[in-house]
Design an enzyme around this catalytic site. Sequence first.
Site, PDB file in Angstrom:
ATOM      1  CE  LYS A  13      -8.847   3.913  -5.083  1.00  0.00           C
ATOM      2  NZ  LYS A  13      -9.651   2.969  -5.886  1.00  0.00           N
ATOM      3  NE  ARG A  87      -9.473  -0.916  -0.632  1.00  0.00           N
ATOM      4  CZ  ARG A  87      -8.585  -0.568  -1.563  1.00  0.00           C
ATOM      5  NH1 ARG A  87      -7.543   0.165  -1.246  1.00  0.00           N
ATOM      6  NH2 ARG A  87      -8.762  -0.953  -2.802  1.00  0.00           N
ATOM      7  NE  ARG A 126      -5.895  -2.264 -13.236  1.00  0.00           N
ATOM      8  CZ  ARG A 126      -6.287  -1.669 -12.116  1.00  0.00           C
ATOM      9  NH1 ARG A 126      -6.403  -0.355 -12.053  1.00  0.00           N
ATOM     10  NH2 ARG A 126      -6.583  -2.388 -11.048  1.00  0.00           N
ATOM     11  NE  ARG A 160      -4.057  -4.621  -9.001  1.00  0.00           N
ATOM     12  CZ  ARG A 160      -4.702  -3.630  -8.395  1.00  0.00           C
ATOM     13  NH1 ARG A 160      -4.368  -2.367  -8.640  1.00  0.00           N
ATOM     14  NH2 ARG A 160      -5.665  -3.881  -7.551  1.00  0.00           N
ATOM     15  NE  ARG A 171      -9.779  -5.299  -6.918  1.00  0.00           N
ATOM     16  CZ  ARG A 171      -9.143  -5.020  -8.058  1.00  0.00           C
ATOM     17  NH1 ARG A 171      -9.006  -5.946  -8.986  1.00  0.00           N
ATOM     18  NH2 ARG A 171      -8.649  -3.819  -8.255  1.00  0.00           N
TER      19      ARG A 171
HETATM   20  P1  ADP Z   1      -8.017  -1.137  -6.167  1.00  0.00           P
HETATM   21  O1  ADP Z   1      -8.400   0.187  -5.570  1.00  0.00           O
HETATM   22  O2  ADP Z   1      -7.913  -1.090  -7.646  1.00  0.00           O
HETATM   23  O3  ADP Z   1      -8.844  -2.295  -5.671  1.00  0.00           O
HETATM   24  P2  ADP Z   1      -5.477  -1.223  -4.685  1.00  0.00           P
HETATM   25  O4  ADP Z   1      -4.193  -1.357  -5.409  1.00  0.00           O
HETATM   26  O5  ADP Z   1      -5.750   0.063  -3.977  1.00  0.00           O
HETATM   27  O6  ADP Z   1      -6.577  -1.551  -5.759  1.00  0.00           O
HETATM   28  O7  ADP Z   1      -5.641  -2.398  -3.615  1.00  0.00           O
HETATM   29  C1  ADP Z   1      -5.455  -3.746  -3.948  1.00  0.00           C
HETATM   30  C2  ADP Z   1      -5.828  -4.641  -2.753  1.00  0.00           C
HETATM   31  O8  ADP Z   1      -4.964  -4.359  -1.624  1.00  0.00           O
HETATM   32  C3  ADP Z   1      -7.242  -4.474  -2.196  1.00  0.00           C
HETATM   33  O9  ADP Z   1      -8.205  -5.214  -2.914  1.00  0.00           O
HETATM   34  C4  ADP Z   1      -7.054  -4.995  -0.746  1.00  0.00           C
HETATM   35  O10 ADP Z   1      -6.995  -6.393  -0.698  1.00  0.00           O
HETATM   36  C5  ADP Z   1      -5.671  -4.476  -0.384  1.00  0.00           C
HETATM   37  N1  ADP Z   1      -5.736  -3.134   0.256  1.00  0.00           N
HETATM   38  C6  ADP Z   1      -5.224  -1.969  -0.256  1.00  0.00           C
HETATM   39  N2  ADP Z   1      -5.467  -0.936   0.578  1.00  0.00           N
HETATM   40  C7  ADP Z   1      -6.152  -1.453   1.640  1.00  0.00           C
HETATM   41  C8  ADP Z   1      -6.711  -0.899   2.830  1.00  0.00           C
HETATM   42  N3  ADP Z   1      -6.628   0.406   3.102  1.00  0.00           N
HETATM   43  N4  ADP Z   1      -7.359  -1.736   3.690  1.00  0.00           N
HETATM   44  C9  ADP Z   1      -7.466  -3.041   3.440  1.00  0.00           C
HETATM   45  N5  ADP Z   1      -6.962  -3.643   2.344  1.00  0.00           N
HETATM   46  C10 ADP Z   1      -6.311  -2.863   1.447  1.00  0.00           C
END
Ligand code: ADP
Length: 220
Positions: A13, A87, A126, A160, A171
Amino acid sequence: MSIILLGPPGAGKGTQAKLLEKKRAYVQLSTGDMLRNAVSEGSELGNKAREIMNRGEFVPDEIMVGIISDKIKSIGEANFILDGFPRTEGQAIALENLLKIRGRSLSAVIELKVDDNLLIERVTGRFTCSECGAVYNDSFKTPKIPGICDFCGNSEFSRRSDDSKEVMKNRLEVYHKHTAPLLQYYENRGLLRSVDGMSSSEEVEIQISGILDDKIAAKG
Ligand code: ADP
């Protein structure tokens, strides 16, 4: 245009959102990046989010909705692409309402489909250039000269803290339980389009571009 990229962690994404930002001047709204910035600044939000993210769980809806609501206000009429939000169903409903208040609505929700095994391999391998953010992978894409970024020549890379195997498994579980149901939610609203996220990022980009061009033509 108001686009959501929906898919599991590691689906690509962020990569696709950055390409759209560069090629179509859409504004990328990445909640993951916003939270990571807050963590590195040591703000109150960052301190709250750090532990939650390191466990692979979700930051509470009311916090996330507040953040996105402020961002959407601040970009005015600009085209945007949401990456990492919504989410949960609560976030999806809140998004619908806050767009409605601004006289806007979603144009499309694009799902990036990828099998879980590949996601684990992508995410746990990654690493990113600390200077320009270029993304590499131990198994599929190492720098041409080991230790030197292909794009900016920098020699420092970072990983990360939530990209470990154990956290990634959590996750994925959380994704399947809370986020995957949004696919049906948007399908029911006639907004869902899916692309094969297992293809190369160039091919995924072509597929997404096709969907956006169709949307633009239908509007025009
Ligand atoms: P990925 O999609 O690879 O898991 P992101 O960078 O989008 O990674 O998100 C990393 C973390 O940030 C998530 O695992 C969560 O803990 C938090 N996070 C990001 N966006 C949201 C959201 N919309 N609602 C709740 N937690 C979020």
